[in-house]
Design a protein around this motif. Structure first.
Motif, mmCIF file in Angstrom:
data_model
loop_
_atom_site.group_PDB
_atom_site.id
_atom_site.type_symbol
_atom_site.label_atom_id
_atom_site.label_comp_id
_atom_site.label_asym_id
_atom_site.label_seq_id
_atom_site.Cartn_x
_atom_site.Cartn_y
_atom_site.Cartn_z
ATOM 1 N N ASN A 150 17.310 47.138 17.660
ATOM 2 C CA ASN A 150 16.841 46.588 18.930
ATOM 3 C C ASN A 150 17.525 45.253 19.209
ATOM 4 O O ASN A 150 18.420 44.835 18.460
ATOM 5 C CB ASN A 150 15.311 46.445 18.925
ATOM 6 C CG ASN A 150 14.817 45.497 17.830
ATOM 7 O OD1 ASN A 150 15.591 44.717 17.257
ATOM 8 N ND2 ASN A 150 13.535 45.551 17.548
ATOM 9 N N ALA A 151 17.117 44.583 20.267
ATOM 10 C CA ALA A 151 17.775 43.342 20.662
ATOM 11 C C ALA A 151 17.682 42.271 19.583
ATOM 12 O O ALA A 151 18.525 41.373 19.502
ATOM 13 C CB ALA A 151 17.160 42.822 21.962
ATOM 14 N N ALA A 152 16.654 42.361 18.740
ATOM 15 C CA ALA A 152 16.471 41.378 17.667
ATOM 16 C C ALA A 152 17.179 41.790 16.380
ATOM 17 O O ALA A 152 17.036 41.128 15.348
ATOM 18 C CB ALA A 152 14.990 41.170 17.399
ATOM 19 N N GLY A 153 17.929 42.900 16.430
ATOM 20 C CA GLY A 153 18.642 43.361 15.243
ATOM 21 C C GLY A 153 17.782 44.138 14.274
ATOM 22 O O GLY A 153 18.189 44.395 13.134
ATOM 23 N N GLN A 154 16.576 44.578 14.697
ATOM 24 C CA GLN A 154 15.655 45.300 13.814
ATOM 25 C C GLN A 154 15.795 46.805 14.003
ATOM 26 O O GLN A 154 16.085 47.288 15.099
ATOM 27 C CB GLN A 154 14.211 44.890 14.127
ATOM 28 C CG GLN A 154 13.937 43.406 14.011
ATOM 29 C CD GLN A 154 12.631 43.032 14.692
ATOM 30 O OE1 GLN A 154 12.392 43.379 15.851
ATOM 31 N NE2 GLN A 154 11.791 42.309 13.975
ATOM 32 N N LYS A 155 15.583 47.547 12.925
ATOM 33 C CA LYS A 155 15.623 49.005 12.970
ATOM 34 C C LYS A 155 14.305 49.581 12.479
ATOM 35 O O LYS A 155 13.652 49.014 11.610
ATOM 36 C CB LYS A 155 16.760 49.541 12.094
ATOM 37 C CG LYS A 155 18.155 49.306 12.632
ATOM 38 C CD LYS A 155 19.188 50.005 11.763
ATOM 39 C CE LYS A 155 20.598 49.837 12.329
ATOM 40 N NZ LYS A 155 21.597 50.573 11.521
ATOM 41 N N PRO A 156 13.900 50.736 13.018
ATOM 42 C CA PRO A 156 12.701 51.394 12.506
ATOM 43 C C PRO A 156 12.922 51.903 11.091
ATOM 44 O O PRO A 156 14.063 51.999 10.618
ATOM 45 C CB PRO A 156 12.464 52.541 13.490
ATOM 46 C CG PRO A 156 13.805 52.802 14.097
ATOM 47 C CD PRO A 156 14.508 51.473 14.136
ATOM 48 N N LEU A 157 11.833 52.239 10.426
ATOM 49 C CA LEU A 157 11.876 52.702 9.041
ATOM 50 C C LEU A 157 11.148 54.032 8.957
ATOM 51 O O LEU A 157 10.013 54.163 9.414
ATOM 52 C CB LEU A 157 11.195 51.664 8.147
ATOM 53 C CG LEU A 157 11.190 51.879 6.645
ATOM 54 C CD1 LEU A 157 12.610 51.827 6.097
ATOM 55 C CD2 LEU A 157 10.336 50.799 5.978
ATOM 56 N N ASN A 158 11.801 55.047 8.388
ATOM 57 C CA ASN A 158 11.203 56.373 8.255
ATOM 58 C C ASN A 158 11.152 56.785 6.786
ATOM 59 O O ASN A 158 12.177 56.801 6.106
ATOM 60 C CB ASN A 158 12.010 57.401 9.052
ATOM 61 C CG ASN A 158 11.992 57.124 10.540
ATOM 62 O OD1 ASN A 158 10.926 57.026 11.139
ATOM 63 N ND2 ASN A 158 13.160 56.979 11.148
ATOM 64 N N ILE A 159 9.952 57.102 6.311
ATOM 65 C CA ILE A 159 9.739 57.464 4.907
ATOM 66 C C ILE A 159 9.046 58.820 4.857
ATOM 67 O O ILE A 159 8.005 59.014 5.502
ATOM 68 C CB ILE A 159 8.866 56.420 4.193
ATOM 69 C CG1 ILE A 159 9.470 55.024 4.346
ATOM 70 C CG2 ILE A 159 8.705 56.764 2.708
ATOM 71 C CD1 ILE A 159 8.528 53.909 3.924
ATOM 72 N N LEU A 160 9.595 59.763 4.107
ATOM 73 C CA LEU A 160 8.975 61.069 3.953
ATOM 74 C C LEU A 160 8.102 61.058 2.704
ATOM 75 O O LEU A 160 8.578 60.773 1.601
ATOM 76 C CB LEU A 160 10.034 62.171 3.844
ATOM 77 C CG LEU A 160 9.486 63.604 3.834
ATOM 78 C CD1 LEU A 160 8.758 63.917 5.141
ATOM 79 C CD2 LEU A 160 10.610 64.611 3.600
ATOM 80 N N LEU A 161 6.823 61.337 2.874
ATOM 81 C CA LEU A 161 5.873 61.408 1.772
ATOM 82 C C LEU A 161 5.670 62.872 1.400
ATOM 83 O O LEU A 161 5.375 63.698 2.257
ATOM 84 C CB LEU A 161 4.542 60.775 2.180
ATOM 85 C CG LEU A 161 4.641 59.382 2.806
ATOM 86 C CD1 LEU A 161 3.263 58.904 3.255
ATOM 87 C CD2 LEU A 161 5.255 58.401 1.831
ATOM 88 N N ILE A 162 5.848 63.191 0.131
ATOM 89 C CA ILE A 162 5.820 64.583 -0.315
ATOM 90 C C ILE A 162 4.781 64.751 -1.421
ATOM 91 O O ILE A 162 4.703 63.949 -2.345
ATOM 92 C CB ILE A 162 7.194 65.031 -0.865
ATOM 93 C CG1 ILE A 162 8.297 64.761 0.153
ATOM 94 C CG2 ILE A 162 7.168 66.509 -1.249
ATOM 95 C CD1 ILE A 162 9.699 64.965 -0.404
#
Length: 598
Positions: A150-162
């Motif tokens: 995003n504009a602030a340089g942040q990215k979402p985080l995706n974690i797969l729980l198994i």
């Protein structure tokens, strides 16, 4: 990296781990070193509900008798560690509390930061507990693209729980039942995608029913190089047995086109040890329940009506219960798992439950032994950093959902609503509908023209065919057609660019310097191209007209009439079929199928 000897070490604890990692106390943070990603559930039947494709018989419930068969009514809560002094010893009590807090801080430093001497050895000991595996076993070309910052340089985080139903140890066999499956291929019977927004303001969780039919991509076992061919219309839980958790990750990316950063998985024994280390978690049933059928299926959970604190084996039973909850399906089980996770989050954030050093140590030991992670989370430091990210999300901004689906025989398949849910996550749109209003981006004012346009016949224009799209080849002859159109309007120096066609959604005119701005705008006006589509760019050496996908035919440019025509605004609300549940909702209570009530 060496793979864990327990490839299917996955299952119901993920819920426990994830929730603890989200906890807000300093003690929770310490535990979060390994306490990450516990979800829950594995299979459902203590005696044999291990389903990888064949339909379960599903005989009716057995009437519970006096002998029971479950593990009791559930603990009343946490007994504590007996650290506090007797009542009436005010100064002593305060001094002892301070000592406990100091020891907690000390243990936090030892467990998380390492230090030296014994602290360093214990830090290394915890690191040695952690099992890791490859993140994605599919082909690189099939991986979902990483999201843009995003504009602030942040990215979402995706974690797969198994959650794995592996019966590879005596303890897992005892807890999971189904003796004929001992040491067989593990199945991923719990799968939850945890999405943390780029700004860490909200979290969304999507559960996929284990009975979901989908396409499993080709996966390659990193240990022996064995290649598992792609499968079509197979149950999603089979993915774990095709090289490891990295194949489950690849399957999710293929279905959702969501880039997955990490995975965490846990098995039956891990769930029990984590649940014991954390302490009881309150759960609610609207009637008494005994999950047991005449032919031996069921989790064995037995609870009277009301709210009860469950831990250890009973927590595992709750997470695995299908027979007895709502319509006795895997969908009801997912709902019960969501309730458990939400309750754990609320409890850990509202109580200083783990201020005791011994409790901290037990949780750190249990967590690091219980879960298997990808190589990007294979140290205490990395897991602790992840815990810090999760803890930033307020409880009231955590939303649990189930992948929208419809029945296909005895199984389920994703619906169009599922595609919408996946899109919302890809685009980092909060599932609770509480995203802050996006700032309105206004167009920059058009620079003042300081050099008037030359006569039409003196303006040199190069015309390039840019009408190709991701799904369609470029329209033939567009550069020549528009060049002739310009010449007919008096632009005698217009020439067609014969180089390979490129792709531009919208027709655009680019010019390299301010002295050509007036000329470029004159060309745009002659063709009816909006001034907003005239851009200054150092990518061109002269005035260049890129005929885009919105002008694939004809001699008159009509803004918004071609491939780039304005589309109605997409609906960004979470589908009701996703059955969203907010983590702050304390009214949640599982409905019991009357046939399983006593």
């Amino acid at each position: 990296m060496a793979r864990s000897s327990v490839r299917g070490n996955t299952a119901e604890v993920e819920e426990t781990t994830t929730s603890t990692a989200i906890g807000a106390t300093a003690a929770d943070q310490a535990a979060a070193a390994g306490d990450r990603g516990a979800v829950k559930d594995g299979d459902e039947a203590a005696a044999g509900d291990r389903d990888s494709g064949s339909d379960a018989a599903g005989d009716g419930p057995a009437r519970p008798g006096a002998d029971g068969g479950g593990s009791g009514d559930g603990d009343s809560g946490d007994d504590g560690d007996g650290e506090g002094p007797r009542a009436g010893r005010g100064p002593d009590r305060r001094r002892r509390r301070r000592r406990v807090l100091r020891w907690s801080a000390t243990l936090l430093a030892v467990v998380i930061l390492g230090g030296a001497g014994a602290g360093y050895l214990y830090y290394e000991h915890l690191n040695a507990n952690i099992k890791s595996d490859d993140l994605n076993l599919g082909d690189a070309k099939d991986r979902a693209a990483e999201p843009t910052a995003n504009a602030a340089g942040q990215k979402p985080l995706n974690i797969l729980l198994i959650g794995s139903d592996a019966r590879n140890t005596a303890e897992n066999q005892k807890l999971g039942g189904a003796k004929d499956t001992f040491d067989g291929p593990p199945l991923a019977d719990v799968q939850m995608l945890l999405h943390v927004s780029a700004d860490r303001s909200n979290m969304s969780v999507i559960s996929m029913p284990r009975d979901t039919l989908l396409d499993i991509p080709k996966c390659t076992d990193p240990d022996d190089g064995h290649e598992y061919g792609a499968l079509q219309d197979e149950m999603t839980n089979k993915s774990l047995s095709r090289g490891g958790p990295g194949c489950t990750v690849a399957t999710w990316e293929k279905l959702t086109d969501i880039h997955i950063d990490h995975f965490m998985m846990i098995d039956f024994a891990g769930v029990v040890s984590m649940a014991d280390a954390i302490g009881g978690v309150p759960v609610c049933v609207d009637a008494s329940v005994y999950s047991h059928t005449r032919d031996g299926k069921g989790s064995g959970l037995r609870l009277p009506e009301g709210t009860h604190s469950v831990k250890g084996k009973q927590a595992l039973q709750w997470l695995r219960t299908r027979y007895g909850f709502e319509d006795d399906t895997d969908l009801a089980r997912a709902k019960a798992q969501h309730m458990y996770m939400n309750s754990m989050v609320r409890q850990l954030r509202s109580e200083a439950k783990l201020t005791n050093p011994n409790s901290l140590r037990r949780l750190a030991e249990a967590a690091t032994k219980a879960i298997t992670v990808d190589d990007g989370l294979d140290s205490i430091t990395r897991m602790y950093d992840l815990a810090g990210e999760l803890q930033r999300v307020p409880t009231e901004r955590i939303t649990m959902t189930t992948m929208p689906n419809r029945y296909a025989g005895a199984r389920v398949v994703p619906t169009e609503d599922a595609d919408k849910l996946f899109r919302l996550v890809r685009e980092d749109i909060a599932l609770d509908g509480k995203d802050a209003a996006k700032p309105v981006v206004t167009a920059s004012p058009t620079p003042t023209v300081t050099d008037p346009a030359a006569a039409d016949g003196e303006i040199a224009v190069q015309v390039h065919n840019s009408s190709s799209t991701g799904t369609r080849a470029a329209a033939r002859g567009r550069a020549s057609t528009v060049t002739q159109l310009l010449i007919g309007k008096g632009f005698a120096r217009a020439v067609a660019d014969t180089s390979a066609a490129t792709a531009e959604q919208r027709t655009v005119i680019r010019y390299p310097s301010a002295d050509l701005q007036g000329d470029a705008e004159r060309v745009a006006k002659a063709l009816g191209i909006p001034a907003s589509q005239v851009k200054r760019s150092t990518d061109v050496s002269g005035i260049t007209l890129f005929v885009g996908a919105d002008w694939r035919s004809g001699s008159t440019y009509e803004p918004g009439k071609g491939e780039d025509a304005a589309k109605p605004k997409e609906d960004d609300t979470t589908p009701t079929s996703a059955k969203a549940m907010n983590a702050a909702d304390t009214s949640q209570c599982m409905h019991v199928d009357p046939a399983y009530s006593w």
